[in-house]
Design a protein around this motif. Structure first.
Motif, short mmCIF file in Angstrom:
data_model
loop_
_atom_site.label_atom_id
_atom_site.label_comp_id
_atom_site.label_asym_id
_atom_site.label_seq_id
_atom_site.Cartn_x
_atom_site.Cartn_y
_atom_site.Cartn_z
N PRO A 96 1.06 -1.21 -0.06
CA PRO A 96 -0.03 0.08 -0.22
C PRO A 96 1.03 1.14 -0.20
O PRO A 96 2.17 1.14 0.42
CB PRO A 96 -0.91 -0.16 1.12
N GLU A 97 0.25 2.30 -0.59
CA GLU A 97 1.13 3.61 -0.60
C GLU A 97 1.63 3.91 0.74
O GLU A 97 2.87 4.42 0.91
CB GLU A 97 -0.01 4.76 -1.14
N LEU A 98 0.69 3.99 1.63
CA LEU A 98 1.35 4.30 3.16
C LEU A 98 1.48 3.08 4.05
O LEU A 98 0.98 3.01 5.16
CB LEU A 98 0.42 5.37 3.63
N SER A 99 2.17 1.99 3.68
CA SER A 99 2.48 0.81 4.59
C SER A 99 3.91 0.34 3.99
O SER A 99 4.13 0.40 2.86
CB SER A 99 1.39 0.02 4.21
N VAL A 100 4.32 -0.28 5.05
CA VAL A 100 5.76 -1.17 4.54
C VAL A 100 5.49 -2.59 4.55
O VAL A 100 6.18 -3.55 4.23
CB VAL A 100 6.84 -0.70 5.35
N ALA A 101 4.23 -2.90 4.65
CA ALA A 101 3.61 -4.39 4.81
C ALA A 101 3.37 -4.86 3.35
O ALA A 101 2.89 -4.18 2.55
CB ALA A 101 2.64 -4.71 5.57
N PRO A 102 3.86 -5.76 2.99
CA PRO A 102 3.83 -6.57 1.58
C PRO A 102 2.35 -6.95 1.28
O PRO A 102 1.84 -7.42 2.32
CB PRO A 102 4.67 -7.54 1.53
N TYR A 240 4.07 6.11 9.06
CA TYR A 240 2.71 5.57 8.57
C TYR A 240 1.44 5.42 9.60
O TYR A 240 0.30 5.37 9.39
CB TYR A 240 2.80 4.42 7.54
N ALA A 241 1.99 5.01 10.91
CA ALA A 241 1.34 4.71 12.01
C ALA A 241 0.63 6.09 12.74
O ALA A 241 -0.13 5.92 13.48
CB ALA A 241 2.01 3.65 12.74
N GLU A 242 1.47 7.03 12.51
CA GLU A 242 1.08 8.37 12.84
C GLU A 242 -0.37 8.91 12.78
O GLU A 242 -0.97 8.59 11.78
CB GLU A 242 1.89 9.39 12.89
N ASP A 243 -1.02 9.23 13.76
CA ASP A 243 -2.43 9.88 13.59
C ASP A 243 -2.40 11.49 13.04
O ASP A 243 -2.39 12.27 13.87
CB ASP A 243 -3.19 10.05 14.93
N ARG A 244 -2.17 11.34 11.73
CA ARG A 244 -2.26 12.75 10.90
C ARG A 244 -2.79 12.39 9.50
O ARG A 244 -2.71 11.29 9.07
CB ARG A 244 -0.87 13.52 10.88
N ARG A 250 2.19 11.74 3.27
CA ARG A 250 2.97 11.44 1.74
C ARG A 250 4.27 12.50 1.58
O ARG A 250 5.33 12.18 1.05
CB ARG A 250 1.88 11.71 0.91
N VAL A 251 3.83 13.73 2.12
CA VAL A 251 5.00 14.74 2.32
C VAL A 251 6.18 14.17 3.15
O VAL A 251 7.28 14.32 2.76
CB VAL A 251 4.39 16.01 2.64
N ALA A 252 6.03 13.63 4.25
CA ALA A 252 7.13 13.35 5.13
C ALA A 252 7.55 12.09 4.50
O ALA A 252 8.91 11.66 4.74
CB ALA A 252 6.38 12.86 6.51
N LYS A 253 6.83 11.11 3.70
CA LYS A 253 7.37 10.05 3.14
C LYS A 253 8.41 10.36 1.98
O LYS A 253 9.53 9.92 2.30
CB LYS A 253 6.23 9.24 2.50
N ALA A 254 8.22 11.44 1.37
CA ALA A 254 9.08 11.79 0.31
C ALA A 254 10.23 12.50 0.86
O ALA A 254 11.51 12.41 0.51
CB ALA A 254 8.50 13.01 -0.76
N GLU A 255 10.06 13.21 1.92
CA GLU A 255 11.41 13.90 2.76
C GLU A 255 12.24 12.86 3.20
O GLU A 255 13.37 12.77 3.25
CB GLU A 255 10.72 14.89 3.89
N THR A 256 11.58 11.54 3.88
CA THR A 256 12.39 10.56 4.40
C THR A 256 13.17 9.90 3.38
O THR A 256 14.31 9.66 3.68
CB THR A 256 11.34 9.66 5.00
N PHE A 257 12.48 9.81 2.30
CA PHE A 257 13.40 8.99 1.16
C PHE A 257 14.55 9.95 0.75
O PHE A 257 15.68 9.53 0.42
CB PHE A 257 12.59 8.55 -0.05
#
Length: 347
Positions: A96-102, A240-244, A250-257
């Motif tokens: 999923p887009e906001l998950s690291v689970a396959p 991804y588990a955060e309550d926001r 998505r923005v935080a994901k891009a910044e993390t990468f």
């Protein structure tokens, strides 16, 4: 029995699944029909000298696997297939887009795995496009070799011939280890076990040929890079588990990468001392799905190393101990592997 299994699949599977099974069956049948005994390929005057040399080495490694490593003594890797493509298959990973689970896929024999394999690149691309259209992160991995777990006599493939001698011999040990033992629905257990057999088998193989131990610098770098990927995956999982809102994630994901790319450059020039072996991987777009294979192959290698040491390096006894462990419930099995890993780290 095979007819009954085929009937069961027809009754339970949807059209899309039936199409996939047909593709896999056709791909496997094509490999079986195109294989030639290695002895005949070696004796054929039309065989290029380099191919003959590699196949002779593969045959020696195959004999060593059964006589010295106690791996299955069957017709696997006594055949050769010259492929009409660079890889034998391609695996499609998705999350999923906001998950690291396959997103897992379950099959009658292999159990549940974190990918779907295809013998044709265009079909793998089509599956990747389908997953992407669903909003998932997607990655396609190249497959140079695989095991049918002893159901068929697996051949040496031309996609394996580009490797150096250690990789060729080690892959034979690895894939035969899957035939020795395979636990449904536990990829990490299976791959770690096979990777240990590959590494220890390669050390013994080189010693039998009066060669020095394998150069472990590459393995050390691989483990270091894998630890960074696993840490990245953990950070993303927490994010991804955060309550926001999803858009903020998505923005935080891009910044993390993007931050990870910077960390990689520092690591490459310091710990890796300028080694650029991972540049090609890092050059491609990063997403959740690309992180999935990391840690799969070596998570429990120290645990199996500890078990092997406990048996005094006796392969049959080691395999028997691993089978006993494999029979335990998943949670209990994992706890024992963790205990063994901790003890291995302490040593």
């Amino acid at each position: 029995m095979r007819l009954a299994l085929a009937t069961l699949i027809v009754l339970l599977a949807g059209c899309r699944s039936l199409g996939y099974y047909a593709h896999v069956a056709h791909g496997q049948a094509a490999l079986l029909s195109e294989r030639r005994p290695i002895a005949k390929v070696v004796a054929d005057p039309k065989t290029p000298a380099k191919t003959r040399e590699r196949l002779e080495l593969a045959s020696e490694a195959r004999r060593f696997a059964s006589t010295r490593l106690a791996l299955p003594d069957n017709r696997s890797y006594t055949w050769y297939v010259a492929l009409d493509r660079p890889w034998v298959a391609w695996n499609v990973f998705a999350t999923p887009e906001l998950s690291v689970a396959p997103i897992t896929h379950c099959f009658p024999i292999a159990g549940c795995v974190a990918y779907r394999g295809y013998f044709r690149h265009d079909l793998a691309q089509r599956e990747a496009a389908r997953e992407s259209a669903l909003g998932h992160d997607v990655s396609i991995g190249e497959v140079p070799a695989y095991s049918t777990l002893g159901w068929f006599a697996d051949p040496i493939l031309s996609s394996m011939m580009r490797w150096d001698d250690d990789e060729l011999a080690g892959t034979i040990f690895h894939e035969l280890a899957h035939q020795e033992l395979y636990v449904k629905d536990d990829s990490s257990f299976n791959e770690s076990f096979a990777t240990f057999v590959e590494r220890e088998g390669l050390r013994q193989w080189r010693r039998s040929r009066n060669l020095p131990p394998p150069d472990e610098r590459g393995d050390i770098l691989d483990r270091s890079f894998t630890r960074q990927i696993l840490a990245l995956r953990e950070r993303l999982g927490t994010l991804y588990a955060e309550d926001r809102p999803d858009e903020a994630k998505r923005v935080a994901k891009a910044e993390t990468f993007e931050a990870f790319r910077g960390q990689y450059l520092v690591w490459r020039e310091t710990e890796a001392k300028g080694d650029r072996r991972y540049d090609r991987w890092m050059a491609k777009p990063l997403n959740n799905a690309r992180l999935l294979p990391f840690g799969l192959y070596d998570t429990w290698v120290p645990s199996f190393a500890a078990m092997f040491a406990d048996t005094g390096g006796r392969w049959p006894v080691f395999y028997a101990r691993v089978r006993e462990l494999a029979k335990r419930p998943p949670d209990e099995r994992t706890r024992e592997l963790q205990r063994l890993a901790t003890r291995s780290d302490a040593l």
